[in-house]
Structure formats: C-alpha cells, structure tokens
Design an enzyme around this catalytic site. Sequence first.
Site, PDB file in Angstrom:
ATOM      1  N   LEU A 145       1.017  -1.254   0.058  1.00  0.00           N
ATOM      2  CA  LEU A 145      -0.065   0.038  -0.081  1.00  0.00           C
ATOM      3  C   LEU A 145       0.986   1.259   0.171  1.00  0.00           C
ATOM      4  O   LEU A 145       1.837   1.130   0.685  1.00  0.00           O
ATOM      5  CB  LEU A 145      -0.938  -0.086   1.190  1.00  0.00           C
ATOM      6  CG  LEU A 145      -2.238  -1.063   1.392  1.00  0.00           C
ATOM      7  CD1 LEU A 145      -2.712  -0.981   2.688  1.00  0.00           C
ATOM      8  CD2 LEU A 145      -3.118  -0.752   0.235  1.00  0.00           C
ATOM      9  N   ASP A 146       0.441   2.365  -0.628  1.00  0.00           N
ATOM     10  CA  ASP A 146       1.497   3.523  -0.876  1.00  0.00           C
ATOM     11  C   ASP A 146       1.436   4.048   0.610  1.00  0.00           C
ATOM     12  O   ASP A 146       0.612   3.990   1.524  1.00  0.00           O
ATOM     13  CB  ASP A 146       0.652   4.347  -1.680  1.00  0.00           C
ATOM     14  CG  ASP A 146       0.786   3.967  -3.127  1.00  0.00           C
ATOM     15  OD1 ASP A 146       1.560   2.960  -3.207  1.00  0.00           O
ATOM     16  OD2 ASP A 146       0.333   4.543  -4.126  1.00  0.00           O
ATOM     17  N   PHE A 147       2.572   4.867   0.683  1.00  0.00           N
ATOM     18  CA  PHE A 147       2.921   5.796   1.994  1.00  0.00           C
ATOM     19  C   PHE A 147       1.784   6.284   2.567  1.00  0.00           C
ATOM     20  O   PHE A 147       1.442   6.543   3.571  1.00  0.00           O
ATOM     21  CB  PHE A 147       3.905   6.633   1.540  1.00  0.00           C
ATOM     22  CG  PHE A 147       4.345   7.237   3.024  1.00  0.00           C
ATOM     23  CD1 PHE A 147       5.381   7.147   3.725  1.00  0.00           C
ATOM     24  CD2 PHE A 147       4.012   8.834   2.930  1.00  0.00           C
ATOM     25  CE1 PHE A 147       5.712   7.679   5.096  1.00  0.00           C
ATOM     26  CE2 PHE A 147       4.426   9.629   3.905  1.00  0.00           C
ATOM     27  CZ  PHE A 147       5.242   9.017   5.002  1.00  0.00           C
TER      28      PHE A 147
END
Length: 310
Positions: A145-147
């Site tokens: 999952l992105d930051f």
Amino acid sequence: MASIKREIKDTINLTETHIVPSLPHPIRLQEYGVGLFKSALTKSALKKALKKNYITVNERIATSATLINGGEHITISIPKDINPTHTLIFPLTVLFEDDYLAALHKPAGILVSGNTFKTMANALAQNIKRSTRYDAARPQPVHRLDFATTGILLAGKTSSSIRALNQLFEAKTIHKTYYAVTIGDMEAEGTITSNIDDKPSQSHYKVLESVASKRFDTLNLVRLKPLTGRRHQLRKHLYSINHPILGDKDYGITNLILKGKGLYLHAYSLSFNHPFTNETIHLKDDFPKRFKKLFPSKIAEIMANNTSHL
C-alpha cells in the site's frame, strides 16, 4: 505514536539450508524460494539476497536465473544484527488473526516495507502473536500500500503462508476493494486500461455519490477494483481520466491539490479463500473520519453491508 528504543548492536551471519524435493518441472529459484527462508521471506527480500550473492545452490553462487530441478542444496547466509540499533514501537489495530496470517490497519504516513526504519514490516512482530506452527516465521506483509494510503494490509505468519499468499496475489484470487474521493464530474461507471511501467494495467470504478464543492465543483465517492497490481495504479488511472484523487500531491491537477488533509484513498476490503483452512475470508477496515465527513450516509450504508461488490 511511534517511538524508538535504543539497543546494543552486534552482528552474526544467519545461515539456512534447504534440500529441494522432487519437482514435477524446473522452476526459477526466485520463484521457488519465496517464503522458504526466514531471513528472506518475501519475493523482494529474496531478489535482494540473490543480488548480494547471499544464496548458493550446490555451493555455487545463485542468480535470479538459476533453475531448480530437484535434489539441490540451497543455502542462504545473511548478516543480521543480533540486537538492532533501534526497536520500533508502533501500536497497530489488528483486524483479523489466526495461526497462519493476520490483517491489520495501515495508517497513512508509513511505508509497508523498505530501507526506512519506520515501516509496517518492522512493526508487525510486536502487534501480532507468533505462530505456533512448525514453520513459524517473522511476520511479513504480502502486498503493498502506498505511503499515504490507509487501509487493510495482509501479512503472513509462517513460511508456507507467506508463500501461499504471494501465490494467491499472483493468481489474482485475492479480491481488493478500495474507495477514493475524486475531483470533477465523472461518468457513473467505467474501466480504465493502460500500460504502467510497460506492463498492462486495468481498474474498474463506480461513482456511488457526488457532492457539490465550492473549491472543486464536484467531489465523488468512488469504489475501485484494481484487476492488476501496478505501482500507484489507481492514482495514475484516475489522474489519466482527469479525475485525480483528492489530496494526491503526485498525480493531481496543480491548482486543485489539497494540502494537509492526506490522500483520500482507502483500502477497504479483501476477500479470498484461506489457503490452509479453505474458509471464505472477507475482511473490512473502517473508513477514515475525513471520508465520513464528506459522505456520512453513503459510508454508513457501505459499512452496514457484508460485501463490497462493484
């Protein structure tokens, strides 16, 4: 709130050996070895170990192209800190856990894994119970999952479960549902197809509710189903049709970038057949408050339902 505990540093080489059983057909080591070694459980960790010449097959340094036919002796030897210089203390919400796997809420502002100290991978062991299975391993995330993205993150707790979950993701039998708030008047439903990093990608979307906005004209609550798993896929796809996600600083329209409120992208649910119990697992992660403020009734309706089909 994350905190750091300092400890004394010492280093040893951790060595593991595996004898390959009979195989029906040859397979590349970088595929066969996923989840096999506790010191390099994930695909990315295995590739890194191969690049650094930490792995040998029959006493010869292996590469990502090494073929495994059956009967080989595979050895991995990685330098490890006995006591790391820092221990991350980062409480997480556990959504589901059994002896094989766990699902946790990923907050915004933390990487899933990587060279950075503050990651979900480094925080897992303190938040979930160690497996009692014979191949218990340090828990590892099995997807990204992105930051800035919030939502549900799946982790394996044993060598075999990490390998099995990776295989389910590769086979696209784990179904993911995301929700985003997007900008502008959108078509009610559609499919976005494009190449990302020279690889095909596809996402379905459906607009569930739209509200008027003084600054953005229209804001939409959109349900998203990624059919592939490319880096920043949903963000890039929505930007490509001129309806970027609210709060996206990387894929946004310059004069419409919302600052200080975070990215309005949430990994809401995962559905799959448990690779060891064969149960149908459907996991959900509650929406952030900022979503509920914009679409209170629609989100209450979504949360009341047991499934999340497009």
